[in-house]
Design a protein around this motif. Structure first.
Motif, PDB file in Angstrom:
ATOM      1  N   UNK B 133       0.778  -1.263  -0.069  1.00 21.69           N
ATOM      2  CA  UNK B 133      -0.476   0.271  -0.237  1.00 21.69           C
ATOM      3  C   UNK B 133       0.661   1.010   0.434  1.00 21.69           C
ATOM      4  N   UNK B 134       1.559   1.140   0.677  1.00 27.69           N
ATOM      5  CA  UNK B 134       2.678   2.792   0.562  1.00 27.69           C
ATOM      6  C   UNK B 134       3.431   2.470  -0.237  1.00 27.69           C
ATOM      7  N   UNK B 135       3.732   1.532  -0.954  1.00 28.32           N
ATOM      8  CA  UNK B 135       4.670   1.898  -2.546  1.00 28.32           C
ATOM      9  C   UNK B 135       3.356   2.824  -3.311  1.00 28.32           C
ATOM     10  N   UNK B 136       2.656   1.881  -3.123  1.00 27.60           N
ATOM     11  CA  UNK B 136       1.418   2.528  -4.149  1.00 27.60           C
ATOM     12  C   UNK B 136       0.927   3.674  -4.017  1.00 27.60           C
ATOM     13  N   UNK B 137       0.781   3.908  -2.800  1.00 27.12           N
ATOM     14  CA  UNK B 137       0.479   5.492  -2.521  1.00 27.12           C
ATOM     15  C   UNK B 137       2.221   6.253  -2.552  1.00 27.12           C
ATOM     16  N   UNK B 138       2.834   6.281  -2.250  1.00 27.42           N
ATOM     17  CA  UNK B 138       3.717   6.559  -3.142  1.00 27.42           C
ATOM     18  C   UNK B 138       4.428   6.978  -4.245  1.00 27.42           C
ATOM     19  N   UNK B 139       4.098   6.136  -5.017  1.00 25.26           N
ATOM     20  CA  UNK B 139       4.285   6.272  -6.645  1.00 25.26           C
ATOM     21  C   UNK B 139       3.133   6.597  -6.752  1.00 25.26           C
ATOM     22  N   UNK B 140       2.009   7.392  -6.618  1.00 26.79           N
ATOM     23  CA  UNK B 140       0.641   7.473  -6.846  1.00 26.79           C
ATOM     24  C   UNK B 140       0.215   7.250  -8.093  1.00 26.79           C
ATOM     25  N   UNK B 141       0.340   5.544  -7.985  1.00 31.39           N
ATOM     26  CA  UNK B 141      -0.550   5.246  -9.824  1.00 31.39           C
ATOM     27  C   UNK B 141      -1.679   5.189  -9.022  1.00 31.39           C
ATOM     28  N   UNK B 142      -2.607   4.781 -10.473  1.00 33.63           N
ATOM     29  CA  UNK B 142      -4.160   4.503  -9.717  1.00 33.63           C
ATOM     30  C   UNK B 142      -4.449   3.723  -9.646  1.00 33.63           C
ATOM     31  N   UNK B 143      -5.392   3.101  -8.713  1.00 34.43           N
ATOM     32  CA  UNK B 143      -5.344   1.271  -8.281  1.00 34.43           C
ATOM     33  C   UNK B 143      -6.939   1.391  -8.176  1.00 34.43           C
ATOM     34  N   UNK B 144      -6.970  -0.159  -9.429  1.00 28.95           N
ATOM     35  CA  UNK B 144      -8.418  -0.780  -8.843  1.00 28.95           C
ATOM     36  C   UNK B 144      -7.816  -1.913  -8.053  1.00 28.95           C
ATOM     37  N   UNK B 145      -8.516  -2.100  -6.607  1.00 28.56           N
ATOM     38  CA  UNK B 145      -8.471  -3.628  -6.951  1.00 28.56           C
ATOM     39  C   UNK B 145     -10.094  -4.466  -6.997  1.00 28.56           C
ATOM     40  N   UNK B 146     -10.265  -6.353  -7.224  1.00 28.29           N
ATOM     41  CA  UNK B 146     -11.328  -6.376  -8.228  1.00 28.29           C
ATOM     42  C   UNK B 146     -11.942  -7.542  -6.582  1.00 28.29           C
ATOM     43  N   UNK B 147     -12.872  -7.702  -7.565  1.00 28.47           N
ATOM     44  CA  UNK B 147     -12.949  -8.847  -6.934  1.00 28.47           C
ATOM     45  C   UNK B 147     -14.089  -8.783  -6.110  1.00 28.47           C
ATOM     46  N   UNK B 148     -13.529  -8.102  -4.800  1.00 26.86           N
ATOM     47  CA  UNK B 148     -14.170  -8.305  -3.636  1.00 26.86           C
ATOM     48  C   UNK B 148     -15.109  -6.425  -3.708  1.00 26.86           C
ATOM     49  N   UNK B 149     -15.366  -6.444  -2.004  1.00 29.07           N
ATOM     50  CA  UNK B 149     -15.581  -4.692  -1.789  1.00 29.07           C
ATOM     51  C   UNK B 149     -15.321  -4.920  -0.752  1.00 29.07           C
ATOM     52  N   UNK B 150     -15.224  -3.560  -0.572  1.00 28.35           N
ATOM     53  CA  UNK B 150     -13.974  -2.834   0.699  1.00 28.35           C
ATOM     54  C   UNK B 150     -14.680  -1.613   1.442  1.00 28.35           C
ATOM     55  N   UNK B 151     -14.899  -1.719   2.136  1.00 28.18           N
ATOM     56  CA  UNK B 151     -15.088   0.124   2.811  1.00 28.18           C
ATOM     57  C   UNK B 151     -13.531   1.402   2.507  1.00 28.18           C
ATOM     58  N   UNK B 152     -12.530   0.814   2.477  1.00 31.26           N
ATOM     59  CA  UNK B 152     -11.680   1.515   2.534  1.00 31.26           C
ATOM     60  C   UNK B 152     -10.732   1.636   1.467  1.00 31.26           C
ATOM     61  N   UNK B 153     -10.961   1.290   0.016  1.00 29.62           N
ATOM     62  CA  UNK B 153     -10.015   0.925  -1.556  1.00 29.62           C
ATOM     63  C   UNK B 153      -9.018   1.547  -1.538  1.00 29.62           C
ATOM     64  N   UNK B 154      -7.821   0.891  -2.002  1.00 29.09           N
ATOM     65  CA  UNK B 154      -6.455   2.047  -2.272  1.00 29.09           C
ATOM     66  C   UNK B 154      -7.312   3.068  -2.832  1.00 29.09           C
ATOM     67  N   UNK B 155      -7.683   2.651  -4.107  1.00 33.15           N
ATOM     68  CA  UNK B 155      -8.752   3.679  -5.049  1.00 33.15           C
ATOM     69  C   UNK B 155      -9.573   3.644  -5.115  1.00 33.15           C
ATOM     70  N   UNK B 156     -10.060   2.771  -6.501  1.00 38.86           N
ATOM     71  CA  UNK B 156     -11.202   2.007  -6.776  1.00 38.86           C
ATOM     72  C   UNK B 156     -11.567   0.344  -6.666  1.00 38.86           C
TER      73      UNK B 156
END
Lengths: 331, 331
Positions: B133-156
């Motif tokens: 998560x912190x790598x992705x945040x640092x880089x600032x790249x758009x992230x989409x998680x799939x297959x599940x649902x979440x209240x706190x997704x990384x991006x979408x």
DNA sequence: TTGAAAGCGCTAACAA
DNA sequence: TTGTTAGCGCTTTCAA
């Protein structure tokens, strides 16, 4: 942690960038103390090499390109697992291209994957365009073709004879006492065509070939298509008493359709699939099939690229096949 | 044809390298005659852009990274097809990483894929490590998680509720009159755990839950495992009169095992699978299942990255599911 | 064993 | 609309 470069790591470790590069790429050429310092700095700063910069400077990537016709067909995912297995302890990355069984699409995708040049290229089948072949030759990248055999491979080729495999399957049905054997084929790519040729040849030799016994489609191979083509075959060739399918999922579809029609396999009807994709060993009755070395093909191709083509004496590596007689052909 | 660069193309067309670059990258910003000249030179010389050089200079790649747990599971190849469909008219390349259901392996592979930064990242599930998560945040790249649902997704996040889906399936079996319902689960990843939770909840609500009714394994989900776990379940919970399987291939294994044991589905025993992987609609009897929007999940994730996260108002996109009642649960 | 200089092929920013 | 300059982050070559 935004954009840590070799220079940053070098500053942290009190050395120059090139020294860091060396410490990471050939640790044995560097003093122990330096190596420790550099590793500490790398960890502290969270340094990750920029692959583009590395590839550009060295004109060398750490990727192997794999061109496969389809991701939906278990045949190719089994092969992919083999390749991954061969490469699992290396830093090599797979670049996978999906050709959709189209040599022109293969050419288009491959072109975009070829600059910078990958470490190696794995191609399914032998139907590459002339342009593809000349691109590969110009670049001079190691090439392994898979899934088939050829007298004139681009580099190496790892596979088995589809014609012989089909001949063995059909011979098996003949040996079991079936006489009016039909062929069901979907996704009639060149390897399926070879299986059809093997089917024809064996029946011709036995003087039992009837052109009405052949039903094919270019649609993808799946269970429903097996059921559908079975219906079509029985219409145009009602005397049929056994079927050879060019893929296991088709054979499963035939089995289900026979169950629906109350036809007893193997007593009233013989059945043989191809590729041994797992489910034919589990269903009721179990379905005879031809075991093809999918995983091993991938594994061998990966290993060849890893060790270098020149380590392998022969250009053509025939991994063979094995007919697996099961209940569906035990008349 | 060895190493044609922009400079070579420029020389051929009588212009500078940067002009060629522009003519290729934004043809609309260039005069018609120039564009024609450049295109001719490109074709004549067989120029192919060097992606490393381009990425290094622009700090922008044309790739989207997809991390999936397995290539052997049709669930994920269906999702991949969806992603490819969304991207088919673009020049974007997929970089596929196989995590083997291991968040640490996901982190390791992802790290190597993140420099240079891809256009976007698609991650299966929500179990990323803090480091990921912190790598992705640092880089600032758009992230989409799939297959599940979440209240706190990384991006979408694009998926559906596995717990609700399982609840609907079990409720369907209850509605059909089955009372002693068992659960068969393989590859017990976090999403499978949620399906198990849904199973428990529904039976608890009906006061019908028996812990003996649950059999799980961490082995991969396949037909044989379905057959095996069925045997185990019937030993420890003989009164069982229906089963909910956490994947369709397991359900198929149960069907085959029942056929071998002479147990009539659906009369003596009810059955429901999960994911609608194709074969459950074709077998005899057809197997009830839960249709999950695998292709659509991939397609949506790809489209989101293509259009930009900000184009989508909600962070969580629930694509739902549908119980498909078939013969195997028609008591 | 370590470092300095140059350049891989391309594109951003600016200039003409 | 086109060109000049500089530099992305790394590795190669050569020198110390």
């Amino acid at each position: 942690m935004t954009k840590v470069t070799l220079i940053d790591v070098g500053r942290e470790a009190g050395v120059s960038a090139i020294t860091v590069s060396r410490a990471l790429r050939s640790p044995e050429k560097v003093s122990d103390s330096l190596r420790a310092k550099v590793e500490a700095a790398v960890r502290k700063l969270g340094y990750v090499p920029n692959q583009s910069a590395s590839a550009l400077a060295s004109s060398e990537t750490n990727s192997i390109v794999v061109m496969i016709p389809s991701m939906s067909n278990h045949v190719f995912t089994d092969v992919l697992r083999g390749i991954e297995d061969a490469l699992k302890d290396t830093r090599i990355t797979l670049q996978i291209g999906n050709t959709g069984y189209d040599p022109l699409e293969e050419e288009r995708i491959l072109r975009s994957f070829l600059n910078p040049a990958p470490k190696g290229v794995i191609l399914a089948g032998i139907e590459q365009t002339d342009e593809t072949r000349s691109m590969l030759a110009n670049i001079g990248v190691p090439v392994v073709q898979i899934m088939d055999l050829s007298d004139a491979p681009i580099g190496k080729i790892v596979g088995f004879s589809h014609e012989k495999a089909a001949m063995s399957a059909v011979q098996h049905l003949l040996d079991q006492g079936y006489q009016k054997i039909g062929f069901l084929g979907a996704q009639m790519d060149p390897r399926s065509q070879k299986r059809l040729a093997g089917f024809k040849r064996t029946l011709q030799n036995a003087d039992l070939l009837d052109e009405q016994a052949i039903v094919v489609t270019n649609r993808p191979s799946d269970v429903r298509t097996g059921s559908n083509l079975y219906g079509k075959l029985m219409q145009q060739y009602p005397e049929c008493d056994a079927i050879f399918c060019n893929n296991d999922d088709m054979a499963l579809g035939v089995l289900f359709e026979c169950q629906r029609r109350g036809i007893n396999i193997p007593r009233d009807f013989g059945l043989c699939g191809f590729n041994d994709l797992g489910v034919t060993a589990e269903c009721v009755p179990t379905i005879s099939t031809v075991q093809t070395p999918l995983f091993e093909i991938g594994q061998t191709a990966g290993t060849i690229l890893l060790k270098g083509l020149e380590q392998y004496p022969e250009d053509t590596i025939d991994l063979g096949f094995a007919v697996a007689p099961r209940e569906s052909s035990r008349k």
